[in-house]
Design a protein around this motif. Structure first.
Motif, PDB file in Angstrom:
ATOM      1  N   THR A  72       6.217  11.827  11.410  1.00 53.04           N
ATOM      2  CA  THR A  72       5.800  10.610  10.710  1.00 53.04           C
ATOM      3  C   THR A  72       4.907   9.714  11.549  1.00 53.04           C
ATOM      4  OG1 THR A  72       7.816   9.500  11.461  1.00 53.04           O
ATOM      5  CG2 THR A  72       7.912  10.610   9.324  1.00 53.04           C
ATOM      6  N   LEU A  73       4.475  10.176  12.711  1.00 52.03           N
ATOM      7  CA  LEU A  73       3.679   9.320  13.584  1.00 52.03           C
ATOM      8  C   LEU A  73       2.380   8.885  12.916  1.00 52.03           C
ATOM      9  CD1 LEU A  73       3.145   7.961  16.262  1.00 52.03           C
ATOM     10  CD2 LEU A  73       2.250  10.113  17.142  1.00 52.03           C
ATOM     11  N   ASP A  74       1.667   9.818  12.303  1.00 54.02           N
ATOM     12  CA  ASP A  74       0.404   9.467  11.654  1.00 54.02           C
ATOM     13  C   ASP A  74       0.627   8.483  10.511  1.00 54.02           C
ATOM     14  OD1 ASP A  74      -0.880  11.117  13.401  1.00 54.02           O
ATOM     15  OD2 ASP A  74      -0.995  12.826  12.024  1.00 54.02           O
ATOM     16  N   LEU A  75       1.707   8.664   9.767  1.00 51.85           N
ATOM     17  CA  LEU A  75       2.006   7.738   8.673  1.00 51.85           C
ATOM     18  C   LEU A  75       2.320   6.349   9.226  1.00 51.85           C
ATOM     19  CD1 LEU A  75       4.242  10.027   6.424  1.00 51.85           C
ATOM     20  CD2 LEU A  75       1.822   9.500   6.139  1.00 51.85           C
ATOM     21  N   HIS A  76       3.032   6.295  10.331  1.00 48.14           N
ATOM     22  CA  HIS A  76       3.338   5.004  10.943  1.00 48.14           C
ATOM     23  C   HIS A  76       2.080   4.348  11.504  1.00 48.14           C
ATOM     24  CE1 HIS A  76       7.878   6.029  11.533  1.00 48.14           C
ATOM     25  NE2 HIS A  76       7.588   5.658  10.307  1.00 48.14           N
ATOM     26  N   LYS A  77       1.158   5.127  11.995  1.00 50.40           N
ATOM     27  CA  LYS A  77      -0.114   4.559  12.462  1.00 50.40           C
ATOM     28  C   LYS A  77      -0.876   3.915  11.311  1.00 50.40           C
ATOM     29  CE  LYS A  77      -0.895   7.556  16.469  1.00 50.40           C
ATOM     30  NZ  LYS A  77      -1.762   8.590  17.072  1.00 50.40           N
ATOM     31  N   MET A  78      -0.890   4.576  10.166  1.00 47.01           N
ATOM     32  CA  MET A  78      -1.567   3.991   9.009  1.00 47.01           C
ATOM     33  C   MET A  78      -0.842   2.728   8.545  1.00 47.01           C
ATOM     34  SD  MET A  78      -4.168   5.983   8.602  1.00 47.01           S
ATOM     35  CE  MET A  78      -4.823   5.416   7.034  1.00 47.01           C
ATOM     36  N   ALA A  79       0.503   2.744   8.594  1.00 45.09           N
ATOM     37  CA  ALA A  79       1.261   1.556   8.217  1.00 45.09           C
ATOM     38  C   ALA A  79       0.970   0.394   9.167  1.00 45.09           C
ATOM     39  CB  ALA A  79       2.752   1.876   8.201  1.00 45.09           C
ATOM     40  N   ALA A  80       0.933   0.671  10.466  1.00 48.13           N
ATOM     41  CA  ALA A  80       0.607  -0.371  11.441  1.00 48.13           C
ATOM     42  C   ALA A  80      -0.799  -0.906  11.222  1.00 48.13           C
ATOM     43  CB  ALA A  80       0.757   0.183  12.855  1.00 48.13           C
ATOM     44  N   ALA A  81      -1.718  -0.031  10.847  1.00 49.64           N
ATOM     45  CA  ALA A  81      -3.087  -0.474  10.564  1.00 49.64           C
ATOM     46  C   ALA A  81      -3.119  -1.427   9.371  1.00 49.64           C
ATOM     47  CB  ALA A  81      -3.976   0.739  10.308  1.00 49.64           C
ATOM     48  N   PHE A  82      -2.355  -1.111   8.337  1.00 56.74           N
ATOM     49  CA  PHE A  82      -2.292  -1.999   7.168  1.00 56.74           C
ATOM     50  C   PHE A  82      -1.739  -3.364   7.555  1.00 56.74           C
ATOM     51  CE2 PHE A  82       0.133  -3.804   3.644  1.00 56.74           C
ATOM     52  CZ  PHE A  82      -0.844  -3.884   2.662  1.00 56.74           C
ATOM     53  N   ALA A 131       0.850  -1.194   0.000  1.00 58.15           N
ATOM     54  CA  ALA A 131       0.000   0.000   0.000  1.00 58.15           C
ATOM     55  C   ALA A 131       0.880   1.237   0.000  1.00 58.15           C
ATOM     56  CB  ALA A 131      -0.926   0.014   1.216  1.00 58.15           C
ATOM     57  N   ASN A 132       0.383   2.266  -0.671  1.00 60.03           N
ATOM     58  CA  ASN A 132       1.041   3.566  -0.647  1.00 60.03           C
ATOM     59  C   ASN A 132       0.215   4.495   0.237  1.00 60.03           C
ATOM     60  OD1 ASN A 132       2.884   5.648  -1.474  1.00 60.03           O
ATOM     61  ND2 ASN A 132       1.220   6.466  -2.725  1.00 60.03           N
ATOM     62  N   ILE A 133       0.822   5.015   1.274  1.00 58.56           N
ATOM     63  CA  ILE A 133       0.119   5.853   2.250  1.00 58.56           C
ATOM     64  C   ILE A 133       0.576   7.285   2.058  1.00 58.56           C
ATOM     65  CG2 ILE A 133      -0.253   6.258   4.710  1.00 58.56           C
ATOM     66  CD1 ILE A 133       0.418   3.299   5.168  1.00 58.56           C
ATOM     67  N   ASP A 134      -0.342   8.113   1.560  1.00 61.16           N
ATOM     68  CA  ASP A 134      -0.031   9.515   1.284  1.00 61.16           C
ATOM     69  C   ASP A 134      -0.873  10.397   2.189  1.00 61.16           C
ATOM     70  OD1 ASP A 134       1.281  11.539  -0.706  1.00 61.16           O
ATOM     71  OD2 ASP A 134      -0.838  12.115  -0.626  1.00 61.16           O
TER      72      ASP A 134
END
Length: 797
Positions: A377-387, A345-348
């Motif tokens: 980058t915390l929010d981006l890491h949260k989305m990555a952890a969710a994936f 996934a690409n998280i933008d």
């Protein structure tokens, strides 16, 4: 035993040539009937002469003893008979009789008698003796024959274990979700099948039939199939292991261990409870081999090789996730299982509507902070952890904490929107998108409704939210499986929200009277169900906190007139809640005091709120919480809440963004901004704004100068502390110059003017309400009109 001893003493006396036996003993010997034994010759007893009267013959003594042995056998004492015979054979010295064959007939009879005795006469044994006998048999029958083939057996076991590890790379293995119980059966059954199959192969090859015999080949083939089945079972166990290796990389492609730890922690925090059985080691499956289950190094080459094989086999990590930063506002996530790609996934940030990251013009220190992974980058890491979590949940059991969430976007939005630092408007936007993306997620739906109505003050909205909470409790109860704790924890949180929201309804209203008994029952259920016990559905501190709130609600409802005798058993929790210094519980205690004692309890309320106000959100909510509506009429309480109007014109919305730049340019007050002196082009370039924006700022600066010139006297004196708020309300209403204020709005304040028109006066009343909504207090309408009249009459200096 007595008879055997007497006979033995007699025989010893005769055989050693001692004095003759007394007459009684001779009579007994004469009464016995001698029994000849095979291989011996009995001489006729002498009938006269001195020898006949001095001592009996040796053969007669042995015959007597043999008869004694026969008597013992007949008396069911064959062991004593055999002992006596052994004594006779060892002490006989007659040259005419071989000592080793004496009493042979009696010995055979005693042996036969011993074998005929029932098992009940066998001496009892204990468990230690039985284990020793069993172990001796195992060593004799199993280990000793296999000693010569020991290395071959170890080699076969290691080979099948290695094969099980290689089978992990079969496409799409394990093919289905495997429960923890089945995984335990797979590993135990697989190991047992490998060991038994390997032993059977070795034993078959060691038989005398020959390696090429048909029977031997069939046995080897069947044993090999059994061991192969064990390898496949192990492969299913290894491939279904919930173990994932994380690799989080920065923009330069370097792995950052701090970010690896952060993403690993987020994997345990995103749901209502952590995933069951998930392992998150640092590093990949290949780089982490040295940190496996076997850390002791062997010097023996065979053992060292076996150690490496076992380490490789049992240290398997099926899952691997790589999180790579493309730039400061986007990351990519790629996941593989057993070497095969599963998803990416690409998280933008912009695409997902996340809060802004690093803005343009960020300083070098802020860039360094962002690289350290502190907040950028915390929010981006949260989305990555969710994936990662949602992908794992599709392949494994143990993710009930996601509460039916199937979309990684929804889970990530929920996690970000749940932070206290996110304002309500942005949180509602993300949670609304999350509900749209995943309508079946209970976690997202509960959070969205909470953000929509948690700060409602309108009774109709509060009642609708309370009804929805009640319906949600019923829906969750219908979906809870026996023994499940994830949905149970969510249920308790929903019930806690319900019993709290009921107190925001008007006390004497019909809605409060209708929902009060239900809230009372739910509060009692929470007190009982969350009582300390061995297995808790929630963490113990959280369960205790919920019980404290439930105790406050339960007893306060009784105080406010909800019928039913209270259960006094939980009164200690009520007192503990009132004494708590935990911010959230202290706030609940303040509400409890306010609802039961009103203005009389102001000091106690303020004492509890001092602990709660360490969190600014509680302080902001206290300024409009319906629970403190009565107390907010007290000026002392308003001062405690920090309610005071703004005193600096720089804090007006129009000037605040440019305060720093203008102060650096030497403009100390907004009123010092004059367009005709500074020059339009110069100030526009300096502030980097268009000429139209600058023109408006100068116009508002003129309004500020005239407001500052209004004298604090007469009816306008009470308005003086509210000057900034009044100007802000005028600008918000579209008034940027005193000349724009209609005279009709101020007629009631002009001496001799007719009674003021109510419709025209709505503008001034609107200003007053706007100020009150912002700072909770506002000047009276007549005083505000008097100040506005002076503002309009004042000329710019």
């Amino acid at each position: 035993m007595l008879l055997g001893s007497a006979g033995l003493c007699l025989s010893v006396g005769v055989l050693t040539g001692s004095a003759s036996v007394p007459g009684s003993a001779a009579a007994v010997a004469a009464a016995a009937t001698p029994t000849p034994t095979s291989g011996s010759t009995l001489s006729p007893a002498p009938t006269s002469g001195p020898a006949a009267t001095s001592a009996p013959a040796a053969t007669d003594s042995i015959s007597f003893l043999c008869g004694e042995a026969a008597g013992l056998t007949a008396g069911n004492k064959p062991e004593e008979a055999l002992a006596l015979i052994e004594k006779v054979r060892g002490q006989g010295r007659s040259p005419s009789l071989t000592a080793t064959t004496a009493c042979e007939e009696q010995r055979l009879a005693a042996v036969a008698k011993t074998r005929q005795q029932s098992p009940a006469t066998t001496p009892p044994t204990n468990i230690v003796q039985d284990l020793n006998v069993g172990w001796d048999g195992f060593v004799k029958n199993v280990l000793n024959p296999a000693t010569g083939a020991g290395l071959g057996l170890l080699g076969l076991v290691a080979a099948f274990l290695f094969l099980g590890r290689l089978l992990v790379y079969l496409p799409k293995i394990p093919w289905v979700k495997i429960t923890p119980g089945y995984r335990a059966a797979l590993v135990l059954g697989g190991l047992m099948a490998i060991v038994v199959g390997s032993c059977a192969i070795v034993k078959s090859l060691a038989d005398d039939k020959g390696v090429f015999a048909v029977g031997t080949q069939i046995q080897v083939a069947l044993a090999g199939l059994l061991a192969l089945a064990g390898s496949l079972a192990l492969a299913l166990y290894f491939s279904s292991r919930l173990r994932i290796a994380l690799d989080v990389r920065d923009v330069e492609g370097d792995t950052r261990k701090v970010d690896v730890s952060r993403v690993g922690a987020l994997l345990l925090e995103l749901g209502s409870e952590p995933p069951r059985g998930m392992e998150v080691p640092e590093g990949s499956d290949t780089t982490d081999l040295g940190k496996g289950v076997l850390t002791v190094m062997f010097t023996n080459k065979v053992l060292a090789a076996l150690q490496k094989i076992l380490t490789y086999v049992f240290n398997v990590t099926p899952w691997r996730a790589v999180v790579a930063s493309a730039n400061d506002n986007s990351v990519t996530v790629a996941m593989s299982r057993n070497g095969l790609g599963v998803g990416a996934a690409n998280i933008d940030r912009a695409t997902l509507g996340l809060p802004a990251g690093k803005p343009a013009g960020t300083s070098a220190s802020q860039v360094a902070q962002a690289k350290a992974g502190t907040d950028a980058t915390l929010d981006l890491h949260k989305m990555a952890a969710a994936f990662i979590l949602v992908t794992l949940a599709g392949k494994h059991h143990g993710f009930e904490g996601l509460c039916n969430t199937t979309s990684w976007r929804s889970l990530g939005w929920h996690c970000i929107a749940s932070d206290y630092g996110v304002d309500d408007e942005q949180a509602r936007k993300m949670l609304g998108a999350a509900v749209e993306n995943d309508p079946g997620s209970l976690l997202v739906e509960v959070a969205f409704q909470n953000r929509m109505y948690r700060k409602s003050t309108e009774p109709a909205e509060i009642r609708d939210y309370a009804d929805w909470l009640l319906q949600m409790t019923e829906d969750i109860k219908g979906k809870i499986d026996p023994g499940e704790s994830a949905l149970t924890g969510l249920l308790y949180r929903v019930e806690l929200t319900f019993i709290r929201i009921v107190f925001n309804l008007p006390r004497k209203g019909e809605d409060f009277l209708q929902l009060g008994p239900t809230a009372q029952k739910i509060a009692l259920d929470l007190l009982q169900e969350l009582a300390p016990k061995k297995r808790m559905p929630l963490p113990v501190p959280l369960a205790h906190s919920i019980r404290l709130d439930a105790a406050l609600v339960y007893y306060d409802l009784h105080t406010l007139g909800i019928p039913g005798p209270p259960v006094e058993f939980y009164r200690d929790l009520y007192d503990a809640a009132h004494a708590s210094i935990a911010p959230r519980t202290a706030y609940s205690a303040a509400c409890s005091i306010a609802r039961t004692e009103g203005v009389n309890g102001r000091k106690e309320v303020q004492e509890r709120l001092r602990y709660a106000f360490v969190d600014q959100e509680w302080k902001d909510w206290a300024r409009k919480d319906p629970e403190f509506e009565v107390l907010r009429k007290d000026k002392g309480f308003l001062e405690f809440l920090g309610v005071k109007p703004r005193g600096d014109f720089w804090k007006l919305e129009a000037f605040e963004p440019y305060e720093k730049r203008l102060r650096e340019a030497g403009i100390a007050r907004p009123g010092d901004l004059y367009q005709k002196e500074v020059g339009q082009s110069g100030i526009s370039a300096y502030l980097k704004v268009s000429p139209l924006v600058l023109k408006r700022l100068c116009r508002l600066a003129a309004l500020v100068r005239r407001a500052q010139a209004v004298r604090a006297e007469g009816d306008s004196l009470p308005v003086h502390p509210y000057r900034v708020e009044v100007v802000g309300a005028l600008v918000q209403a579209g008034i940027e110059s005193p000349e724009e204020i209609d005279d009709e709005w101020l007629k009631a304040a002009v001496s001799g003017a007719p009674a003021f028109d109510a419709d025209a006066g709505d503008f001034v009343e609107g200003l007053r309400k706007s100020i009150e909504q912002r700072v909770l207090i506002a000047p009276d309408t007549p005083q505000l009109k008097a100040w506005l009249l002076q503002l309009k009459r004042t000329r710019e200096t």
